[in-house]
Design an enzyme around this catalytic site. Structure first.
Site, PDB file in Angstrom:
ATOM      1  N   CYS A  71      13.215  10.183   8.011  1.00  0.00           N
ATOM      2  CA  CYS A  71      13.083   9.688   9.377  1.00  0.00           C
ATOM      3  C   CYS A  71      14.416   9.719  10.120  1.00  0.00           C
ATOM      4  O   CYS A  71      14.458   9.904  11.319  1.00  0.00           O
ATOM      5  CB  CYS A  71      12.523   8.279   9.365  1.00  0.00           C
ATOM      6  SG  CYS A  71      13.369   7.204   8.207  1.00  0.00           S
ATOM      7  N   GLU A 119       9.722   0.556  10.845  1.00  0.00           N
ATOM      8  CA  GLU A 119      10.772   1.569  10.685  1.00  0.00           C
ATOM      9  C   GLU A 119      10.073   2.903  10.834  1.00  0.00           C
ATOM     10  O   GLU A 119       9.328   3.324   9.957  1.00  0.00           O
ATOM     11  CB  GLU A 119      11.438   1.395   9.308  1.00  0.00           C
ATOM     12  CG  GLU A 119      12.826   1.970   9.262  1.00  0.00           C
ATOM     13  CD  GLU A 119      12.819   3.425   8.880  1.00  0.00           C
ATOM     14  OE1 GLU A 119      12.741   4.251   9.812  1.00  0.00           O
ATOM     15  OE2 GLU A 119      12.861   3.731   7.698  1.00  0.00           O
ATOM     16  N   LYS A 127       0.864  -1.179   0.000  1.00  0.00           N
ATOM     17  CA  LYS A 127       0.000   0.000   0.000  1.00  0.00           C
ATOM     18  C   LYS A 127       0.901   1.230   0.000  1.00  0.00           C
ATOM     19  O   LYS A 127       1.532   1.554   0.989  1.00  0.00           O
ATOM     20  CB  LYS A 127      -0.892  -0.004   1.249  1.00  0.00           C
ATOM     21  CG  LYS A 127      -2.208   0.721   1.104  1.00  0.00           C
ATOM     22  CD  LYS A 127      -2.104   2.233   1.080  1.00  0.00           C
ATOM     23  CE  LYS A 127      -1.882   2.827   2.453  1.00  0.00           C
ATOM     24  NZ  LYS A 127      -1.828   4.312   2.408  1.00  0.00           N
TER      25      LYS A 127
END
Lengths: 299, 488
Positions: B301, B267, B193
């Site tokens: 991130c 993650e 997705k």
């Protein structure tokens, strides 16, 4: 050494045995539960063996504080040093082999010969894990050949404070099989004993206390598994959770609670009551982080 | 003190002419369906959503909005494909992945332009970082497919089954590669997705799977929103969940998966400390600070979003940093000279704006690059906060934008304490010329990736992932394969 037959008995004119007061093990000390509670521990036939501390949530939190305090020193010790300390634990276990065989016989409901066999396997397992301290980094870490002028190295590191629910059965071999892999790599542990068979674990504390293991590296709590596991699973300063001793429903609840700070969770394995098999790396790697360090290469 | 960033005669003299990359290389269809069982199809409920170019707010295409029925169909297709795919000799699976790697290389300019349009990131980054890494990831993992017995999980480790993979919008195609390449190499099939705001490159990847002749159902792409992703990870016939995204959503997924047999890797967010010592090569450190927080508009991130600078060089570093930032070119992502592109969405821009405003309110000093921002699209000027305290929200919360929070330290111990003072543990940077200090710091920082005298480097052979609330599991290298395999 006391056995169910002689314990508390004075009818045969034998010497009155000295009973042991079983205590918790927190921060290298042997406190009673702060709650003042105890519960009755019986052998497989239902005969009274001892009163064990019924540890409280406060005891669990104290144990986490002790484990956190011990983490920097233990994880920072050399692997050689940790290996020697664990080997020393095996030496002390060997010295109390008869005591543990008797406790295992009573706790697990085993005939004496089988109990000795299980005790020997537990001691051998501890020796096996002791040797892993300075090998696991080479087996699961290493250099990575990146496509550029960089030195790049991955190294396993302990994840931190691990809450361990000891197996409900297999009071010594199962116990050793979950505890040794957690601490050999540099983690510190808060261990909740089997509710019904806590005595070998509480005696193991006496071994640990006399084995150069720094206080707080292992903390041992006896009591109601769910009562102790819930605050540990929700505790923000616990990094990982070994659910070996939780049944399916409790395990699911604890895993969900552990998500709050993303604890590493080792689920109970199906058919895990057999602790005789070669454990491989499967109980060490879940409590290791991989750290990867980069540095440029060049003049 | 003179303003270090006053426009100089030189900067005017060397102004750049526009150098736009051609859009002609990519042909975006007006609408796209879901890719299920080897075919594109409309969503069962007929729903669609628009995907925008964040640099211009232009509608790029209309994409099918997958619902629970579509997730069901995709998982079923992946389940049916799993048996034959996992039974293929590893060498055959390897060849499919090698094909995919090569087709990505062939189509890399097209994909780079597409990614820049849909994401808003500069073409320089998609062309020089994202796409080469995407191809490298497939090439690397292709070689693993017939060597899994050497991955450290014993002889003949087994794939898990159907992998549900949910990826973010900051590196859409690269995150797809990080997820799909190891999953397929290990013999799993996938339902992926993509993020709601960046669905297009995954749909182009579906076309690459067809070109490569990949058996139908091995890769399924279900576009949609958060609800689509939630339905996917909750599907009972999924064996493995892999998620990259926010820590809040990661925790929700961990709760969803609790009590099931599904394996999970996460993650998640970060608040990386980039630590500059007084003996660091300062010019290099400044470059590293810039790439650490302004690469990909800071929507990374593992960004070095907290600069920890040793007190004695604070002013010197900040002056050099501001001078350097004033030379960054902010604007049209398709311009080959652009350094900083658009923020990915209005929602993300609002979040960055709100957090930056909190920095001012809480007493930190705000400085932004004096640059002209385009009138349309989502833009945020590179911003530096000085005088930041550890309790400030901009020091604690992941901003995920081009905002740097500067803190100071005096001793290595203080630097370690401040760097580790976060629930996150994804990345850290160390800048010093002293080797023994690098190794000491690297050992004490609780972070999964430590960059010493460099920052934001990635490679398919190098495990990536976090400590603490930055998630668990690793992606890349031998370690990354473990997430998709179990002992025989």
């Amino acid at each position: 050494m006391s056995t169910p037959e002689t314990r508390g008995s004075e009818a045969r004119g034998a010497r009155l045995s000295v009973l042991k007061t079983y205590k918790l093990y927190i921060g290298g000390k042997f406190p009673r539960s702060e709650s003042g509670r105890v519960y009755e521990v019986t052998d497989a036939q239902g005969q009274w063996l001892a009163n064990a501390p019924l540890a409280s949530r406060k005891d669990a939190r104290d144990a986490v504080v002790a484990a956190r305090k011990a983490f920097a020193g233990w994880s920072g010790a050399t692997a050689y040093n940790r290996g020697q300390v664990l080997y020393r634990v095996a030496e002390m276990l060997e010295g109390r082999r008869e005591q543990f065989a008797a406790e295992v016989a009573a706790a697990d409901g085993l005939p004496a010969a089988k109990a000795r066999e299980v005790t020997d396997a537990a001691i051998d397992r501890w020796v096996w894990y002791a040797g892993w301290s300075d090998k696991v980094a080479q087996v699961v870490g290493g250099a990575n050949p990146v496509a550029g002028p960089f030195f790049n190295l991955s190294t396993p590191e302990p994840t931190g404070v691990v809450a361990v629910l000891a197996p409900r059965r297999s009071s010594l071999l199962g116990l050793v099989s979950v505890l040794a892999p957690v601490i050999v790599t540099g983690n510190t542990a808060v261990l909740v004993t089997s509710h019904t068979a806590p005595l070998p674990a509480l005696s193991l504390a006496e071994v640990l206390a006399t084995s150069d293991l720094p206080g707080g590296v292992v903390n041992i709590l006896s009591g109601d598994t769910a009562e102790l596991a819930r605050p540990l699973a929700a505790h923000r300063d616990v990094n990982a959770l070994d659910l070996a001793g939780a049944d399916g429903e409790l395990a699911a609840e604890l895993e969900a609670a552990a998500a709050e700070n993303l604890k590493r969770v080792l689920r109970p394995a199906p058919g895990a009551d057999d602790w005789s098999a070669d454990p491989g790396l499967a109980r060490m790697t879940p409590f290791l982080e991989t750290k990867t360090v980069w540095h440029p290469v060049g003049a | 003190m003179t303003d270090p960033v006053a426009p100089s005669a030189a900067s005017k003299l060397f102004a750049y002419a526009p150098a736009p990359e051609s859009r002609a290389v990519v042909d975006i269809a007006p609408s796209y369906g879901l890719f299920i069982d080897g075919e594109f199809r409309e969503a069962a409920a007929g729903k669609v959503f628009k995907t925008l170019a964040p640099a211009t707010e232009e509608v790029l295409s209309e994409v099918a909005h997958g619902g629970a029925d579509d997730v069901e169909a995709a998982v079923r297709a992946a389940r049916e494909a799993f048996g034959p795919w996992s039974a293929l000799p590893g060498a055959e699976r390897a060849k499919y992945l090698f094909r995919i790697a090569r087709i990505i290389q062939e189509r890399s300019r097209e994909l780079a332009v597409l990614e820049t349009l849909d994401n808003g990131k500069p073409i320089r980054e998609t062309r020089d970082a994202d796409l080469p890494l995407v191809a490298a990831h497939f090439f690397y993992h292709a070689g693993w497919a017939d060597k899994l017995s050497y991955a450290g999980l014993g002889p003949d480790p087994r794939p898990l089954g159907v992998a549900a993979q949910v990826i973010p919008w900051n590196f859409p195609l690269l995150m797809l590669a990080w997820k799909i390449a190891p999953a397929l190499a290990a013999g799993n099939t996938v339902v992926l997705k993509p993020a709601e705001t960046t669905p297009l490159s995954a749909l182009f990847f579906a076309d690459i799977c067809r070109q490569a002749g990949l058996p139908k159902g091995v890769v399924n792409i279900v576009t949609g929103d958060g609800a689509t992703g939630a339905a996917l990870v909750a599907h009972p016939d999924v064996n493995k969940v892999a998620f990259t995204g926010s820590t809040a959503v990661g925790k929700e997924i961990a709760r969803t998966v609790a009590g099931t047999d599904k394996r999970l890797t996460l993650e998640l967010g970060g608040k990386g400390a980039n630590i500059v010592f007084d003996d660091a090569p300062l010019d290099q450190a400044v470059e590293g600070i810039v790439s650490g927080i302004f690469f990909n508009q800071g929507q990374v991130c593992c960004a070095g979003s907290r600069l920890l600078v040793q007190e004695s060089v604070h002013d010197e570093v900040l002056d050099a940093l501001k001078r350097r930032l004033a030379t960054l070119r902010v604007g049209d992502p398709l311009d080959k000279n652009t350094d900083v592109g658009a923020i990915n969405s209005a929602e993300q821009l609002a979040r960055i704006t709100e957090l930056a405003d909190s920095g001012e309110r809480e007493g930190a000093e705000r400085w932004s690059v004096p640059c002209e921002l385009p009138g349309r699209g989502y833009w945020f000027a590179p911003t530096v906060f000085t005088g930041v305290g550890q309790t400030h929200r901009i020091a604690r919360e992941e901003i995920f934008g081009p905002v740097l929070s500067v803190l100071t330290f005096r001793t290595p111990d203080e630097a370690v304490a401040k760097a580790n003072n976060t629930p996150y543990g994804l990345s850290a940077g160390i800048w010093t010329e002293k080797g023994s200090r690098i190794l000491d710091m690297a050992g004490r920082l609780r972070a999964g990736v430590v960059w010493a005298n460099t920052f934001n480097k990635f490679d398919p052979t190098s495990p990536f992932g976090g400590y603490k609330e930055s998630g668990y599991g690793r992606e890349g290298g031998r370690h990354g394969l473990e997430a998709y395999l179990e002992h025989a």
